[in-house]
Design an enzyme around this catalytic site. Structure first.
Site, PDB file in Angstrom:
ATOM      1  N   THR A 556       9.697   7.551   8.729  1.00 45.85           N
ATOM      2  CA  THR A 556       9.240   8.729   9.454  1.00 45.85           C
ATOM      3  C   THR A 556       9.171   9.903   8.483  1.00 45.85           C
ATOM      4  OG1 THR A 556      11.411   9.651  10.035  1.00 45.85           O
ATOM      5  CG2 THR A 556      10.577   7.876  11.430  1.00 45.85           C
ATOM      6  N   VAL A 610       8.533   9.642  -4.201  1.00 43.76           N
ATOM      7  CA  VAL A 610       7.807  10.303  -5.285  1.00 43.76           C
ATOM      8  C   VAL A 610       6.408   9.727  -5.494  1.00 43.76           C
ATOM      9  CG1 VAL A 610       7.796  10.751  -7.783  1.00 43.76           C
ATOM     10  CG2 VAL A 610       9.891  11.027  -6.468  1.00 43.76           C
ATOM     11  N   LEU A 614       4.587   3.233  -6.563  1.00 43.22           N
ATOM     12  CA  LEU A 614       4.770   3.256  -8.017  1.00 43.22           C
ATOM     13  C   LEU A 614       6.256   3.271  -8.385  1.00 43.22           C
ATOM     14  CD1 LEU A 614       2.093   5.912  -9.049  1.00 43.22           C
ATOM     15  CD2 LEU A 614       1.902   3.425  -9.172  1.00 43.22           C
ATOM     16  N   GLY A 665      -5.581   8.511   5.817  1.00 44.89           N
ATOM     17  CA  GLY A 665      -4.136   8.277   5.772  1.00 44.89           C
ATOM     18  C   GLY A 665      -3.445   8.748   4.517  1.00 44.89           C
ATOM     19  N   ASP A 679       5.033  19.367  -0.750  1.00 38.39           N
ATOM     20  CA  ASP A 679       5.334  17.952  -0.978  1.00 38.39           C
ATOM     21  C   ASP A 679       5.547  17.667  -2.466  1.00 38.39           C
ATOM     22  OD1 ASP A 679       5.631  15.326   0.263  1.00 38.39           O
ATOM     23  OD2 ASP A 679       3.802  14.791  -0.821  1.00 38.39           O
ATOM     24  N   LYS A 683       8.906  16.399  -4.630  1.00 38.69           N
ATOM     25  CA  LYS A 683       8.885  15.229  -5.514  1.00 38.69           C
ATOM     26  C   LYS A 683       9.412  15.562  -6.908  1.00 38.69           C
ATOM     27  CE  LYS A 683       5.103  12.832  -3.133  1.00 38.69           C
ATOM     28  NZ  LYS A 683       3.708  12.350  -3.201  1.00 38.69           N
ATOM     29  N   GLY A 797      -1.366   6.257   0.574  1.00 38.18           N
ATOM     30  CA  GLY A 797      -1.937   5.162   1.355  1.00 38.18           C
ATOM     31  C   GLY A 797      -0.852   4.339   2.018  1.00 38.18           C
TER      32      GLY A 797
END
Length: 814
Positions: A556, A610, A614, A665, A679, A683, A797
């Site tokens: 979430t 992050v 990856l 998305g 955001d 990160k 994604g």
């Protein structure tokens, strides 16, 4: 001679009795057989209940007796040919008349003594053995009914009589010498004292009867026929994958039975062990199954030196401690004398080498009288402060790991307690005998099921390790994650010996749970039908289920969900977080979660915070663990912003490109978190913290490119305002294009400081050829001073984010 014992459900009906007859027929073709029979299924408890009813001011016992009599009469009619029923029917009626007479006496006196209880319950074994004896008689088999009360002599300790083996063995041998037959049918459980009064042999008494007959006759084998195919590595009611034990030594079987394994009881083994008589535990309803062979020595292989796991519930721990005990002889003697005086059985003993304390485990039912006796014996020492008041802990259980060859395999204790510790199971006391046949641990009763499953998985599961996964969030990423787990289920089980079982799902309104695992082909429909509940209800149920290898997965973006991590980690439940809120909250909160993870020996993983799928955080941690130092980090960390600026060329509105990113998305539910740089700030702060820097959000410099008016109102207002500000966005684009540069939103960490902002990227930069939604992270370290370590790939994604979460789940298991 061979001795076979049948009982419980084996003789619960005429149909089952006929199964017994078939098995016995095959045995008497080889050698004479003594068949020991226990009461018709459940009848002993019913008889005892009848006696207790009779001791009260009620005649309910007459109704119960009549029901039992009718049940036995019906069994006779089904079991025997009609022309041979009369004598046995009369015998059954006669026995019930006697029984009713005894119950009448109990009713009139209003008293039920232990001696009378023994007399009442004996009728169960008498009736069952007489009926099956009649069945063999009707078949023309050379058989003879033995009255065990006339052969097995005991003391007068009613309810749990002690056998006089010298007289008993002589009685049996003399009787069989005088009465030669192919088959002898004897009631189990019952015996008599020197005065001829009926006694009973206590728990497992019918099995014990079989062992007594086997020892007296030097039988070739004792077969105990039950409704299970032998002893198991653990209680199958607690462990779904419990395995049958094909061979086990007498000593191992006694250890397991002492610690709660109910298939066979210690007294059963003792008579046959002395004479090296093998014992078979077989299944009446699956006679071809191998069962369990109990013998003097049992072969041990590299993966079978642990035989089983067992437990005893309702244990109290009594701890006596104090400085006045050190170096003073006799304290232990007085403690055990105090317990013996009250007939309290000691199940477990442990004492520290400092002699400062001694601890014993007893049955919880004996706690009060044990404490009273000990307090009285040590009253002087307690009053003078030499010894502390007796400490009593209840609600405990003992879990025991049993194996005769543990002593030749180093590391068993470490493996046992390591497995328990990793699952947050606190051990209150430990005991191991010098013979090293078992290691016992005292723990909370609520942890027993979890502990046994953890240990069974550690020592017996060569096929796979099971994770119990609880997922909060079933939207785009959550749905993809469930699909990936379903797709890879067989692969992980075959290649990594890992079974990932989704045990719970929760969205903002519903909670779906199943300890056996959810159906992944119908989870959406099942969740819709599930009961309502909050995230706190979900966490409470996860903790109360207390399943082994539990993992909580947060997919979430909810602050309330992030707020439950600490409670889960404190229960040694691993947390895998796609949600960035926890790791990017106040530094003290972040540090607390990391500390709880270490303290409770569990995982707190957030790789997808992050770079989606990856391996950014994992690579950073590998660099640091291997001794490298991170000097600078440069990164494009927003797949959303990269997608937007790769697709915006001033020919279509900036707002329409952002809407496309959201529709595909790539954005947070509120795109302003991405476009405002919040955001990315989170990160780079997470990376800086993982690199060892204490950093807060307000410490990060953010060069905003969105006009302040875009941050006002709803998401719809945001899109409308962006359309109005199109000229502003075109000007930003054209300024970069005039310099042959591209626009990239870059995060930088260097010298303890972090910043984020829109940058003009020239063609020679590593960031220039970054397309679509890709992210790029450059680590400049002592080992990579000029040519950085580069991590590049899709940074947004649902599929790649779900795969990153999936990878963290697998890391928890490994």
């Amino acid at each position: 001679m061979q001795v076979l014992k049948f009982g419980g459900s084996s003789v619960a009906s005429a149909e089952n009795m006929n199964k017994v007859v078939g098995i016995v027929q095959k045995s008497i073709e080889k050698e004479p057989v003594i068949l020991v029979v226990s009461a018709l299924g459940g009848i002993t408890d019913s008889l005892l209940h009848t006696g207790e009813l009779a001791s009260k001011a009620s005649e309910e016992y007459k109704t119960v007796l009549k029901e039992m009599e009718n049940r036995h009469l019906e069994t006779v009619r089904t079991l025997l040919p009609i022309q041979q029923q009369s004598a046995t029917l009369s015998l059954v009626k006669q026995q019930f008349n006697e029984l009713e007479g005894i119950c009448d006496g109990v009713f009139l006196l209003g008293e039920l003594s232990a001696r009378t209880k023994d007399r009442i319950v004996s009728y169960g074994e008498l009736l069952s053995s007489m009926m099956i004896s009649a069945r063999f008689q009707s078949m023309g088999i050379d058989q003879h009914w033995l009255d065990s009360r006339k052969l097995i002599t005991t003391n007068s300790n009613h309810g749990n009589a002690v056998v006089d083996f010298v007289h008993t063995e002589k009685n049996i041998q003399d009787y069989l010498l005088a009465h030669k037959h192919h088959l002898y049918v004897a009631p189990g459980f019952i015996s008599s004292d020197a005065n001829g009064n009926t006694t009973t042999l206590g728990r497992g008494g019918s099995d014990y009867t079989g062992a007594i007959y086997a020892a007296a006759t030097h039988a070739s084998a004792l077969e105990i026929w039950t409704d299970v195919s032998g002893m198991m590595t653990a209680d199958p009611r607690l462990v779904q994958n419990a395995k049958p034990i094909q061979r086990i030594s007498y000593q191992e079987a006694m250890e397991l039975s002492h610690f709660g394994a109910k298939i066979i009881y210690p007294p059963t083994i003792q008579p046959v062990m002395k004479k090296h008589i093998p014992v078979w535990v077989k299944n009446t309803f699956a006679p071809d199954d191998f069962g369990t062979l109990i013998e003097n020595e049992s072969a041990v292989t590299a993966d079978s030196f642990i035989r089983g796991i067992s437990s005893i519930n309702r244990i109290s721990l009594l701890s006596l401690e104090g400085s006045g005990m050190v170096g003073i002889p006799g304290f232990s003697k007085r403690l055990f004398e105090a317990l013996a005086q009250e007939k309290v059985n000691v199940i477990l003993i442990t004492q520290s080498s400092s002699e400062h304390s001694i601890c014993v485990g007893i049955n919880e039912a004996d706690t009060e009288k044990a404490k009273r006796s000990i307090d009285q014996v040590f009253d002087h020492e307690i009053q003078s402060g030499k010894v502390d008041p007796l400490k009593v802990e209840t609600g405990l259980s003992i879990v025991a790991l049993v194996g005769e060859q543990m002593k030749s395999h180093p590391g068993v204790s470490g493996k046992m307690f390591g497995a328990l510790g990793r699952n947050g199971i606190n051990v209150r006391a430990i005991a191991q005998g010098s013979s090293e046949k078992n290691i016992s641990a005292v723990l909370s009763s609520k942890d027993v099921k979890k502990a046994i499953n953890v240990l069974h998985e550690a020592f017996f599961e060569t096929t796979y390790k099971q994770l119990n996964v609880f997922i909060a969030g079933t939207g785009n990423v959550g749905g993809k994650l469930i699909g990936q787990i379903r797709q890879q289920f067989k692969y992980l089980q075959d290649t990594l010996r890992l079974q990932i079982q989704i045990t719970g799902l929760a969205n903002s309104k519903k909670i779906l749970l199943n300890e056996e695992g959810l159906a992944l082909d119908s989870w959406k429909e099942d969740l819709q039908q599930a009961p309502n509940g909050t995230i706190h209800d979900f966490v409470q149920q996860i903790c109360s289920k207390n399943l082994r290898n539990s993992v909580f997965v947060d997919v979430t973006a909810n602050a309330e969900v992030a707020g439950v991590y600490a409670a889960l980690l404190e229960k040694s439940i691993s947390v895998v977080a796609c949600n960035k809120i926890a790791a990017s909250s106040a530094y003290a909160s972040y540090k607390k979660l990391k500390s709880l993870s270490r303290e409770f020996n569990t995982s707190f993983l957030f790789e997808t915070n992050v770079g989606a799928g990856l391996p950014v955080i994992g690579t950073l941690n590998d660099l640091l663990r291997s001794g490298d130092t991170v000097n600078k980090i440069q990164a494009v960390l927003s797949g959303t912003l990269n997608f937007v600026f790769n697709n915006y060329d001033a020919t279509q509105s900036f707002a329409s490109v952002v809407k496309q990113a959201q529709d595909e998305g790539y954005t947070e539910p509120d795109p302003r978190l991405d476009l405002g740089g919040t955001d990315v700030m989170r990160k780079i702060m997470i990376l800086a913290r993982e690199a060892g820097q204490q950093l807060e959000m307000e410490d990060i410099s953010n060069e905003y490119f969105l006009p302040a008016s875009c941050f006002e109102g709803t998401v719809a207002d945001f899109y409308a305002e962006m359309e109005k500000q199109e000229a502003h966005f075109q000007a930003i684009y054209k300024a970069a294009a005039a310099k042959n540069c591209k626009l990239k939103f870059v995060a930088t960490y260097e010298n303890g400081k972090a910043s984020v902002g829109l940058r003009h990227i020239p063609a020679e930069s590593d960031f220039y050829h970054l397309y679509g939604k890709d992210n790029l992270v450059l680590f400049y370290t002592n080992r990579y001073p000029e040519q950085p370590l580069v991590i590049k790939g899709a940074g947004a994604g649902a599929d790649v984010t779900a795969s990153g979460v999936f990878a963290d789940i697998i890391r928890v298991a490994r």
